[in-house]
Design a protein around this motif. Sequence first.
Motif, short mmCIF file in Angstrom:
data_model
loop_
_atom_site.label_atom_id
_atom_site.label_comp_id
_atom_site.label_asym_id
_atom_site.label_seq_id
_atom_site.Cartn_x
_atom_site.Cartn_y
_atom_site.Cartn_z
N SER A 153 179.93 -40.16 -30.52
CA SER A 153 179.61 -38.89 -31.16
C SER A 153 180.55 -37.82 -30.60
O SER A 153 181.07 -37.98 -29.48
CB SER A 153 178.15 -38.51 -30.91
N PRO A 154 180.78 -36.73 -31.34
CA PRO A 154 181.71 -35.71 -30.85
C PRO A 154 181.02 -34.70 -29.94
O PRO A 154 179.79 -34.58 -29.95
CB PRO A 154 182.17 -35.03 -32.14
N ASN A 155 181.81 -34.00 -29.16
CA ASN A 155 181.36 -32.82 -28.38
C ASN A 155 180.42 -33.13 -27.22
O ASN A 155 179.59 -32.31 -26.86
CB ASN A 155 180.69 -31.78 -29.30
N ASN A 156 180.56 -34.34 -26.65
CA ASN A 156 179.82 -34.62 -25.41
C ASN A 156 180.58 -34.04 -24.23
O ASN A 156 181.81 -33.91 -24.28
CB ASN A 156 179.66 -36.13 -25.22
N MET A 164 176.25 -46.15 -30.14
CA MET A 164 175.21 -46.86 -30.89
C MET A 164 175.65 -48.30 -31.07
O MET A 164 176.39 -48.62 -32.01
CB MET A 164 174.96 -46.19 -32.25
N PRO A 165 175.20 -49.21 -30.20
CA PRO A 165 175.63 -50.62 -30.27
C PRO A 165 175.28 -51.27 -31.61
O PRO A 165 175.98 -52.16 -32.08
CB PRO A 165 174.86 -51.29 -29.13
N SER A 181 175.51 -35.34 -27.42
CA SER A 181 175.54 -35.19 -28.87
C SER A 181 174.96 -36.44 -29.53
O SER A 181 175.46 -37.55 -29.33
CB SER A 181 176.99 -34.96 -29.31
N LEU A 182 173.88 -36.27 -30.29
CA LEU A 182 173.25 -37.39 -30.99
C LEU A 182 173.34 -37.10 -32.49
O LEU A 182 172.76 -36.13 -32.97
CB LEU A 182 171.80 -37.55 -30.54
N GLY A 197 167.85 -43.42 -33.72
CA GLY A 197 168.02 -44.84 -33.42
C GLY A 197 168.23 -45.07 -31.94
O GLY A 197 167.88 -44.22 -31.12
N TYR A 198 168.80 -46.22 -31.62
CA TYR A 198 169.00 -46.61 -30.23
C TYR A 198 170.40 -46.20 -29.75
O TYR A 198 171.41 -46.56 -30.36
CB TYR A 198 168.82 -48.13 -30.08
N TRP A 199 170.43 -45.45 -28.67
CA TRP A 199 171.69 -45.01 -28.06
C TRP A 199 171.80 -45.57 -26.66
O TRP A 199 170.84 -45.52 -25.88
CB TRP A 199 171.77 -43.49 -27.99
N LYS A 200 172.98 -46.07 -26.34
CA LYS A 200 173.28 -46.45 -24.96
C LYS A 200 174.17 -45.37 -24.38
O LYS A 200 175.25 -45.09 -24.91
CB LYS A 200 173.98 -47.82 -24.94
#
Length: 281
Positions: free
Chosen positions: A220-223, A212-213, A240-241, A245-248
């Motif tokens: 985030s954990p567990n990807n 998340m810039p 994992s989100l 919001g905005y995720w890169k």
Amino acid sequence: MKLKYLLPIAFIALFFSCSTDDDDNTTIVNEVEGLELIQTIVNGNETIELYNEKGLFETGYNMISLRIKDNTTDSYIEDATLSWMPMMQMPTMEHSSPKSTISKALGKDTVYEGFIIYQMTNTDGSGWSLTLNYNIDGTDYSVTETISVMQYENQNTATFMGSDGTNYILALIEPKDPSIAVNEMKVGLFKMENMMTFPVVEDYTIALDPRMPGMGNHTSPNNTDLTYNNADNFYYADLSLTMTGYWKLNLKLMNTNDDVLKGEDVTDENEASSLYLELEF
Ligand SMILES: [Cu+2]
């Protein structure tokens, strides 16, 4: 007339009107329920209907449903075979895009389906045409029509050249409706063999680092990394989100020898990979 005579007549009328409605409902099944019409293409005696969930083509992965109507009988063709060729006309050349074959939709009599990944478009949605080839009872037909492809707001597709000199197209397919959870991530990876041919790339690995810039670039954990599934030719990972919001979605593409073809690790000095997809919810 007295009420005791009127009531039975009213009941009989009600009964017959209800049963007539039921008959209509069971014989006319709407096989495109929940889908929106994108466009119809008239070709002589046939009208081809194109549908998807939004009712428009956008850059990225488009799952598309089709029906062919016989204009003479006003009924839908149930035993056609179809293929397609999307084409983008650019100032100096033309090119196609990754696409699937077209097959009968599961459990449907009149609906065919497949996907097209539009990797780019003009700002006004212009540039693309779609050729549909189909065969009905041994006769071949073909029609080409201009289509509109709108630019999707986030980067759901990445087109890039790998360190091996090959051009690749990577497209986000899922999650379509992300939630605060471990989501199933699904992408398609294709290489540009030439302007017309975009075969699936098998057995590569795509490292995944969602950030998340806007919030200190936290992850985030567990990807898990994206791995190839040879049952359907797509790549899958756990994404994992932890908040909306905005995720890169920072990515790093590796071939079967583990050579990095595109992308970099995210570090304190390097806030993003040059290969990424975006997600906002
Ligand atoms: Cu183009």
